[in-house]
Scaffold this motif. Structure first.
Motif, PDB file in Angstrom:
ATOM      1  N   TYR A 320     -24.906  -0.605   8.234  1.00 45.17           N
ATOM      2  CA  TYR A 320     -25.720  -0.943   9.235  1.00 45.17           C
ATOM      3  C   TYR A 320     -26.974  -1.963   8.201  1.00 45.17           C
ATOM      4  CZ  TYR A 320     -23.903   2.843  11.710  1.00 45.17           C
ATOM      5  OH  TYR A 320     -23.169   3.459  12.600  1.00 45.17           O
ATOM      6  N   ASP A 321     -26.469  -2.212   6.981  1.00 48.04           N
ATOM      7  CA  ASP A 321     -27.500  -3.089   6.122  1.00 48.04           C
ATOM      8  C   ASP A 321     -26.682  -3.938   5.334  1.00 48.04           C
ATOM      9  OD1 ASP A 321     -29.801  -3.723   4.867  1.00 48.04           O
ATOM     10  OD2 ASP A 321     -29.707  -2.118   3.470  1.00 48.04           O
ATOM     11  N   VAL A 322     -26.219  -4.772   6.099  1.00 47.93           N
ATOM     12  CA  VAL A 322     -25.609  -6.193   5.394  1.00 47.93           C
ATOM     13  C   VAL A 322     -26.330  -7.471   5.278  1.00 47.93           C
ATOM     14  CG1 VAL A 322     -23.324  -7.412   5.355  1.00 47.93           C
ATOM     15  CG2 VAL A 322     -23.252  -4.835   6.205  1.00 47.93           C
ATOM     16  N   LYS A 323     -26.514  -7.721   4.361  1.00 42.73           N
ATOM     17  CA  LYS A 323     -27.522  -9.122   4.205  1.00 42.73           C
ATOM     18  C   LYS A 323     -27.032 -10.131   3.349  1.00 42.73           C
ATOM     19  CE  LYS A 323     -31.864  -6.692   4.838  1.00 42.73           C
ATOM     20  NZ  LYS A 323     -31.147  -5.007   4.760  1.00 42.73           N
ATOM     21  N   THR A 324     -27.171 -11.221   3.466  1.00 44.91           N
ATOM     22  CA  THR A 324     -26.838 -12.308   2.740  1.00 44.91           C
ATOM     23  C   THR A 324     -28.206 -13.186   2.055  1.00 44.91           C
ATOM     24  OG1 THR A 324     -24.765 -12.708   3.622  1.00 44.91           O
ATOM     25  CG2 THR A 324     -25.548 -14.482   2.272  1.00 44.91           C
ATOM     26  N   PRO A 325     -28.592 -12.565   0.955  1.00 45.56           N
ATOM     27  CA  PRO A 325     -29.640 -13.502   0.055  1.00 45.56           C
ATOM     28  C   PRO A 325     -29.101 -14.802  -0.272  1.00 45.56           C
ATOM     29  CG  PRO A 325     -29.138 -11.271  -0.751  1.00 45.56           C
ATOM     30  CD  PRO A 325     -27.852 -11.444   0.034  1.00 45.56           C
ATOM     31  N   ILE A 326     -29.966 -15.743   0.155  1.00 45.02           N
ATOM     32  CA  ILE A 326     -29.638 -17.325  -0.255  1.00 45.02           C
ATOM     33  C   ILE A 326     -30.758 -17.675  -1.392  1.00 45.02           C
ATOM     34  CG2 ILE A 326     -29.469 -19.503   0.566  1.00 45.02           C
ATOM     35  CD1 ILE A 326     -28.563 -18.490   3.443  1.00 45.02           C
ATOM     36  N   THR A 327     -30.186 -18.576  -2.495  1.00 44.15           N
ATOM     37  CA  THR A 327     -31.048 -19.059  -3.272  1.00 44.15           C
ATOM     38  C   THR A 327     -30.720 -20.294  -3.123  1.00 44.15           C
ATOM     39  OG1 THR A 327     -31.027 -17.152  -4.837  1.00 44.15           O
ATOM     40  CG2 THR A 327     -31.640 -19.247  -5.835  1.00 44.15           C
ATOM     41  N   GLY A 328     -31.748 -21.112  -2.647  1.00 47.33           N
ATOM     42  CA  GLY A 328     -31.747 -22.654  -2.599  1.00 47.33           C
ATOM     43  C   GLY A 328     -32.371 -23.368  -3.862  1.00 47.33           C
ATOM     44  N   ALA A 329     -31.705 -24.424  -4.258  1.00 48.15           N
ATOM     45  CA  ALA A 329     -32.136 -25.091  -5.452  1.00 48.15           C
ATOM     46  C   ALA A 329     -31.955 -26.722  -5.155  1.00 48.15           C
ATOM     47  CB  ALA A 329     -31.311 -24.946  -6.605  1.00 48.15           C
ATOM     48  N   GLY A 330     -33.121 -27.376  -5.669  1.00 52.82           N
ATOM     49  CA  GLY A 330     -33.317 -28.814  -5.733  1.00 52.82           C
ATOM     50  C   GLY A 330     -31.945 -29.669  -6.148  1.00 52.82           C
ATOM     51  N   ILE A 331     -32.127 -30.626  -6.183  1.00 57.34           N
ATOM     52  CA  ILE A 331     -30.781 -31.368  -6.777  1.00 57.34           C
ATOM     53  C   ILE A 331     -30.858 -31.487  -8.238  1.00 57.34           C
ATOM     54  CG2 ILE A 331     -31.872 -33.723  -6.806  1.00 57.34           C
ATOM     55  CD1 ILE A 331     -29.340 -34.850  -5.956  1.00 57.34           C
ATOM     56  N   LEU A 332     -31.911 -31.340  -8.957  1.00 60.11           N
ATOM     57  CA  LEU A 332     -32.181 -31.593 -10.316  1.00 60.11           C
ATOM     58  C   LEU A 332     -31.310 -30.247 -11.058  1.00 60.11           C
ATOM     59  CD1 LEU A 332     -35.861 -32.215 -11.096  1.00 60.11           C
ATOM     60  CD2 LEU A 332     -33.790 -33.670 -11.427  1.00 60.11           C
ATOM     61  N   ARG A 333     -31.196 -29.046 -10.219  1.00 55.38           N
ATOM     62  CA  ARG A 333     -30.532 -28.034 -10.995  1.00 55.38           C
ATOM     63  C   ARG A 333     -28.900 -28.465 -10.918  1.00 55.38           C
ATOM     64  NH1 ARG A 333     -27.082 -23.801  -8.849  1.00 55.38           N
ATOM     65  NH2 ARG A 333     -27.536 -21.826 -10.326  1.00 55.38           N
ATOM     66  N   ARG A 334     -28.504 -28.968  -9.993  1.00 53.07           N
ATOM     67  CA  ARG A 334     -27.048 -29.419  -9.999  1.00 53.07           C
ATOM     68  C   ARG A 334     -26.954 -30.470 -11.217  1.00 53.07           C
ATOM     69  NH1 ARG A 334     -24.650 -33.298  -6.930  1.00 53.07           N
ATOM     70  NH2 ARG A 334     -25.983 -33.039  -5.368  1.00 53.07           N
ATOM     71  N   LEU A 335     -27.535 -31.314 -11.324  1.00 53.96           N
ATOM     72  CA  LEU A 335     -27.756 -32.670 -12.152  1.00 53.96           C
ATOM     73  C   LEU A 335     -27.752 -32.099 -13.624  1.00 53.96           C
ATOM     74  CD1 LEU A 335     -29.829 -35.244 -10.507  1.00 53.96           C
ATOM     75  CD2 LEU A 335     -27.382 -35.042 -10.372  1.00 53.96           C
ATOM     76  N   GLY A 336     -28.399 -31.156 -13.794  1.00 53.14           N
ATOM     77  CA  GLY A 336     -28.566 -30.389 -15.395  1.00 53.14           C
ATOM     78  C   GLY A 336     -27.636 -29.389 -15.613  1.00 53.14           C
ATOM     79  N   ARG A 337     -26.691 -29.004 -14.645  1.00 50.73           N
ATOM     80  CA  ARG A 337     -25.585 -28.214 -15.211  1.00 50.73           C
ATOM     81  C   ARG A 337     -24.489 -28.784 -15.481  1.00 50.73           C
ATOM     82  NH1 ARG A 337     -26.216 -22.728 -13.245  1.00 50.73           N
ATOM     83  NH2 ARG A 337     -28.502 -22.282 -13.083  1.00 50.73           N
ATOM     84  N   GLY A 338     -23.986 -28.689 -16.933  1.00 51.27           N
ATOM     85  CA  GLY A 338     -22.808 -29.006 -17.477  1.00 51.27           C
ATOM     86  C   GLY A 338     -22.595 -30.419 -17.686  1.00 51.27           C
ATOM     87  N   ALA A 339     -24.029 -31.017 -17.546  1.00 59.30           N
ATOM     88  CA  ALA A 339     -23.807 -32.381 -17.596  1.00 59.30           C
ATOM     89  C   ALA A 339     -23.463 -33.042 -19.026  1.00 59.30           C
ATOM     90  CB  ALA A 339     -25.133 -33.032 -17.273  1.00 59.30           C
ATOM     91  N   LYS A 340     -22.490 -33.948 -19.272  1.00 55.08           N
ATOM     92  CA  LYS A 340     -22.434 -34.595 -20.420  1.00 55.08           C
ATOM     93  C   LYS A 340     -22.992 -35.785 -20.593  1.00 55.08           C
ATOM     94  CE  LYS A 340     -18.170 -37.070 -18.945  1.00 55.08           C
ATOM     95  NZ  LYS A 340     -16.703 -37.376 -18.952  1.00 55.08           N
ATOM     96  N   PRO A 341     -23.180 -36.208 -21.865  1.00 59.05           N
ATOM     97  CA  PRO A 341     -23.960 -37.517 -21.875  1.00 59.05           C
ATOM     98  C   PRO A 341     -23.306 -38.835 -21.170  1.00 59.05           C
ATOM     99  CG  PRO A 341     -23.761 -36.462 -24.025  1.00 59.05           C
ATOM    100  CD  PRO A 341     -22.853 -35.515 -22.990  1.00 59.05           C
ATOM    101  N   LEU A 342     -23.992 -39.454 -20.676  1.00 59.49           N
ATOM    102  CA  LEU A 342     -23.569 -40.608 -20.138  1.00 59.49           C
ATOM    103  C   LEU A 342     -22.999 -41.642 -21.189  1.00 59.49           C
ATOM    104  CD1 LEU A 342     -26.130 -41.767 -17.406  1.00 59.49           C
ATOM    105  CD2 LEU A 342     -24.344 -40.174 -17.046  1.00 59.49           C
ATOM    106  N   ALA A 343     -22.000 -42.389 -20.851  1.00 55.12           N
ATOM    107  CA  ALA A 343     -21.473 -43.481 -21.924  1.00 55.12           C
ATOM    108  C   ALA A 343     -22.393 -44.569 -21.881  1.00 55.12           C
ATOM    109  CB  ALA A 343     -20.036 -43.777 -21.159  1.00 55.12           C
TER     110      ALA A 343
END
Length: 906
Positions: A320-343
């Motif tokens: 009777y108590d099923v929920k889906t918490p959502i964490t939203g993030a701006g694009i900077l989060r994805r751009l900063g994850r695992g990014a290697k140096p640009l050539a």
């Protein structure tokens, strides 16, 4: 309307789906954006909410869920809100417009007067199309009448056609006076026959379409060539994105427009979008025109945030108590994850040049232990080398570390067979050589399938020589020329060998290109056909020992000789242009709001992570890079776009949630500042006198020093940067870091407050007696918002706006220079209206009536000076007292200064 009137949408499949009914309202929704505090880097925007999930609708990995396969990591999440003013809302990156069909009343061929009242995200800026359209009656070729647009420079432009096919475009010589995101009205009149033998275009601005109108710059007046006219086309009148044009689709809101037949003549179209009901898709204006717009464009709703659902993990305690918490993030989060140096810029650029790119390319940016140079083209073998010292030279601005060669250096490569549709080839290579060799030494030797089977290019002690051999090995020709500058210590140049077929001969071009793109070449021809390059087989010779080289590339055509400054790492590029280019390369939407005519030129772009390159741009310019609220993209406000702004919203103190906390500490105090250019010189600025100077207390605060590294174009920029940093670090004013507003309690503030973005200015008035009288102007850095079913609380992070009020030429307030130092000769009571003021050194105060009145500051009290007498120091001031509410007496020797002295912008 009930505030907050929030909306929550998830992209389930190809479209956004409203999921507000499933939001767990007791948990509320939180949303943070912008910078947390002054001077900090922008954190990714973040939102959190909880969806009720009793049937597994939001369990994306459950095959029984209707959203199976449609819901997962980084599903787009959108927050919207109501309560804004109704407007025609044109979104970014998509075509949006309102239009009315052609009608006889719109067929204006003579004098015309067009006006638009709108709020764009940027008036001037850096775009890929040099600007954006406002409105117009401009159809396909043959049906073109006129259009109004804004240029990147922040100037108005007006175009018209006399024949429906070709047009004339003229623009104002001054920028509109509006800050990014500020509402304003623009107007253009065209007098087709000015009585002087030509025509006249005049430009105007106003706060709204109701006026009053102020002429912008000087009119465009022609006195020769005769009168003009406007073609009578069948095109619709369109407001927003004009279908036949391809300018930048920036986000903007239209409040009203007018088209008049004749200057200040009869109104033939005047849609007032603010007078329509939210959601209207068609209506008639007061002039009788029928207008239509796409669903949702005429609206009081606004996008609050577009984010990515980075975490959507279902949780439950029981059935009777099923929920889906959502964490939203701006694009900077994805751009900063695992990014290697640009050539390097060359490595990123060269594969994209030409009709189909290169057929062979060896960057030579290999590591120090490499024994061969890897190919950047799949299917092409590595460059085989001998006596190469890889990664030995890092001085080429457009490259990573490159090799130098030894006395026995050689390089060899076989190029797979290829075809050339133009029967031509181009070979290029970067090199750095301190001095020409004492005798002839080969730089490059190639073999081809053409008549000129072998080509050898060499340096001599004074020249570049090109020897061309036949299929039998006989010398066909030897050509030489003396370049103006082929070598130089630490200088990189590009060598180019081009062969093209002109029907009977091979036309050769051999030479070098310097960092400014200037070519020094020799041209010659031999009979035959070029063929294709099959092999590189070069023995350099001992006299070229120490030469650095790299980025050897072969194109199957003669055209891609423009490297667009990639070879110098785009050194000298303006901040906005670099950000626009980087985002285009990475597929990131971006909007860039510039100040009028002010751009920071940057140093070379070296290999680094994308976010680090963004930080370089932000630090060098002093602007603010944040996430775009209306899309998954970025927005950049240059430093100049934040100068001398009018407050975007005024908020009485009583509307705030108490307490409005004042902070008076040394967190941002810096009175000894050094600006250090990356791989360059430095400049230092120090404040030695005054309340926040390096002097020991009580005459100052002691030394607060720091050093800032900036990647700017030249050392000459550093003194101004250091001085600007010093100015900001010694601004003597208390801070109000947080401003908290209950928007659900004061819904009238929703339109203005919800439109605030980092870099905007707000004003707090009616401060209580225990605080300085104000008003207090604050610059918005970011925000933290909380939504519940009946609550909308926003907490703004702020910094003092005062340091940004820079000098404006001829402005009655911001255009005045202060004296070197003045003080009261004798004490005055709290009501005295005559002051005796002495100026210790330098020019004295103006006595000219045209320069009066002006405000001065004495002991915290603002006084208005209405008259000044005396040709020498001391002078007598006639003043109006207690302008800012301070009533007090002042002692002799009290400091006297302008209330708003001129501050030089960076």
């Amino acid at each position: 309307m009930a505030v907050p009137d929030i909306g929550v949408d998830l992209q389930l499949g190809s479209s956004m789906t409203n999921v507000l009914d499933d939001v767990h309202h007791p948990a509320g929704i939180s949303y943070t954006w912008g910078r947390r505090a002054e001077g900090s880097k922008t954190d990714p925007a973040a939102a959190s909410l909880v969806l009720l999930n009793p049937d597994g609708e939001y369990s994306g990995r459950n095959p029984l869920s209707p959203n199976f396969g449609r819901l997962g990591r980084n599903t787009p999440l959108r927050l919207t809100h109501g309560g804004a003013n109704v407007a025609l809302v044109v979104p970014p990156d998509s075509i949006g417009r309102a239009s009315t069909p052609d009608a006889a009343a719109l067929d204006i061929t003579g004098d015309i007067d067009v006006r638009a009242d709108l709020t764009p995200t940027q008036w001037g800026g850096t775009t890929a199309s040099t600007g954006w359209e406002v409105m117009g009656k401009w159809g396909i070729i043959g049906q073109q009448s006129w259009y109004l647009r804004m240029q990147d420079s922040g100037r108005i432009a007006f175009a018209w056609s006399t024949n429906g096919v070709t047009g004339t475009v003229l623009g104002s010589d001054a920028e509109v006076p509006f800050a990014p995101g500020e509402r304003g009205a623009i107007r253009v009149t065209l007098d087709v026959s000015n009585g002087l033998g030509g025509y006249t275009i005049t430009y105007y601005t106003a706060p709204t379409i109701a006026g009053p109108w102020t002429q912008l710059g000087t009119p465009d007046i022609t006195t020769a060539g005769g009168a003009t006219s406007i073609f009578n086309s069948t095109a619709d009148l369109q407001v927003g994105d004009i279908g036949a044009l391809a300018f930048e689709p920036i986000a903007r809101e239209y409040h009203a427009i007018e088209v008049r037949n004749g200057i200040a003549g009869s109104v033939v179209a005047n849609p007032d979008f603010t007078a329509q009901a939210s959601g209207t898709t068609s209506f008639s204006d007061a002039a009788g025109r029928s207008w239509s717009a796409a669903t949702g464009l005429i609206t009081s709703r606004r996008v609050r945030a577009v984010l990515e659902a980075a975490d959507m993990t279902p949780q439950w305690t029981n059935a009777y108590d099923v929920k889906t918490p959502i964490t939203g993030a701006g694009i900077l989060r994805r751009l900063g994850r695992g990014a290697k140096p640009l050539a390097s810029t060359l490595r990123r650029s060269l594969p994209t040049l030409g009709t189909s790119g290169p057929v062979a390319y060896w960057p030579m940016e290999d590591g120090s232990d490499a024994t061969r140079a890897a190919s950047a083209i799949v299917g092409v073998q590595p460059l085989r080398v001998n006596d190469f010292d890889f990664a030995a030279d890092n001085s080429c601005a457009g490259a990573s570390s490159l090799p130098t060669i030894g006395a026995a250096a050689t390089m060899h490569a076989s190029i797979p067979p290829y075809t050339s549709s133009t029967n031509a080839y181009l070979l290029a290579m970067m090199y750095s050589l301190d001095a020409l060799p004492a005798s002839k030494s080969a730089l490059l030797s190639i073999q081809t399938t053409g008549t000129a089977r072998g080509v050898v290019v060499s340096f001599t002690s004074t020249q570049i020589v090109c020897d061309v051999y036949s299929t039998a090995g006989a010398l066909l020709t030897s050509q030489a020329f003396t370049p103006a500058a082929a070598v130089g210590e630490g200088v990189w140049r590009r060598f180019e060998l081009v062969a093209s077929y002109d029907g009977a001969n091979i036309d050769f071009s051999v030479g070098v290109v310097d960092e400014f793109g200037l070519r020094d070449v020799m041209l010659f021809s031999v009979a035959g056909t070029p063929g294709t390059i099959t092999d590189i087989d070069t023995g350099f010779g001992a006299l070229l020992s120490g030469m650095a080289l790299g980025h050897l590339v072969i194109f199957p055509e003669a055209d891609p000789t423009e490297w667009f400054d990639a070879d110098i790492g785009y050194s000298g590029e303006e901040a906005g242009a670099r950000l626009l280019r980087l985002c285009a390369e990475e597929g990131i939407p971006v909007s860039i709001a510039d100040g009028p005519g002010l751009h920071t030129r940057l140093g070379p772009q070296r290999p680094a992570k994308l976010l680090d390159l963004f930080d370089e741009i932000e630090t060098a310019d002093g602007g603010i890079l944040v996430e775009d609220r209306t899309r998954l993209g970025l927005t950049f406000r240059t430093r100049a776009s934040m100068y001398s702004q009018a407050p975007r919203v005024t908020i009485p103190y009583e509307y705030l949630v108490a307490p409005l906390e004042q902070t008076d500490d040394d967190r941002y105090t810096r009175n000894d500042r050094t600006a250090q250019r990356v791989n360059g010189s430095s400049a230092r600025a120090v404040l030695t006198t005054g309340a926040l100077s390096t002097a020991a207390p009580p005459n100052g605060v002691g030394v607060y020093d720091d050093s800032t590294s900036v990647n700017v174009y030249e050392d000459e920029q550093l003194p101004d940067i250091a001085s600007w940093l010093l100015h900001r670090g010694t601004w003597d004013e208390a801070r109000y870091p947080k401003v908290r507003i209950l928007l659900h309690k004061y819904p009238a503030l929703v339109p203005a407050v919800s439109s605030l973005r980092p870099g905007d200015v707000i004003r707090i008035t009616d401060l209580p007696v225990w605080l300085p009288p104000g008003p207090v102007d604050l610059m918005v850095e970011g925000g933290d918002e909380q939504y519940k079913q009946f609550e909308w609380v926003i907490t703004l992070s702020c910094s003092p706006a005062g340091p940004w009020n820079v000098g404006v030429l001829d402005d009655a307030t911001l255009g005045r220079l202060d004296t070197a130092g003045s003080s009261l000769v004798s004490g005055v009571t709290s009501t005295a209206t005559s002051l005796s003021v002495a100026t210790a050194s330098g020019p004295i105060w103006t006595t000219a009536g045209a320069d009066l009145p002006f405000d001065i500051l004495v002991g915290g009290e603002v006084m208005t000076v209405t008259a000044v007498s005396g040709a020498s120091s001391p002078q007598t001031f006639t003043v109006t007292r207690s302008v800012n509410g301070i009533v007090k007496a002042h002692l002799a020797a009290a400091d006297v200064r302008l209330a708003q002295p001129l501050i030089l912008a960076l």
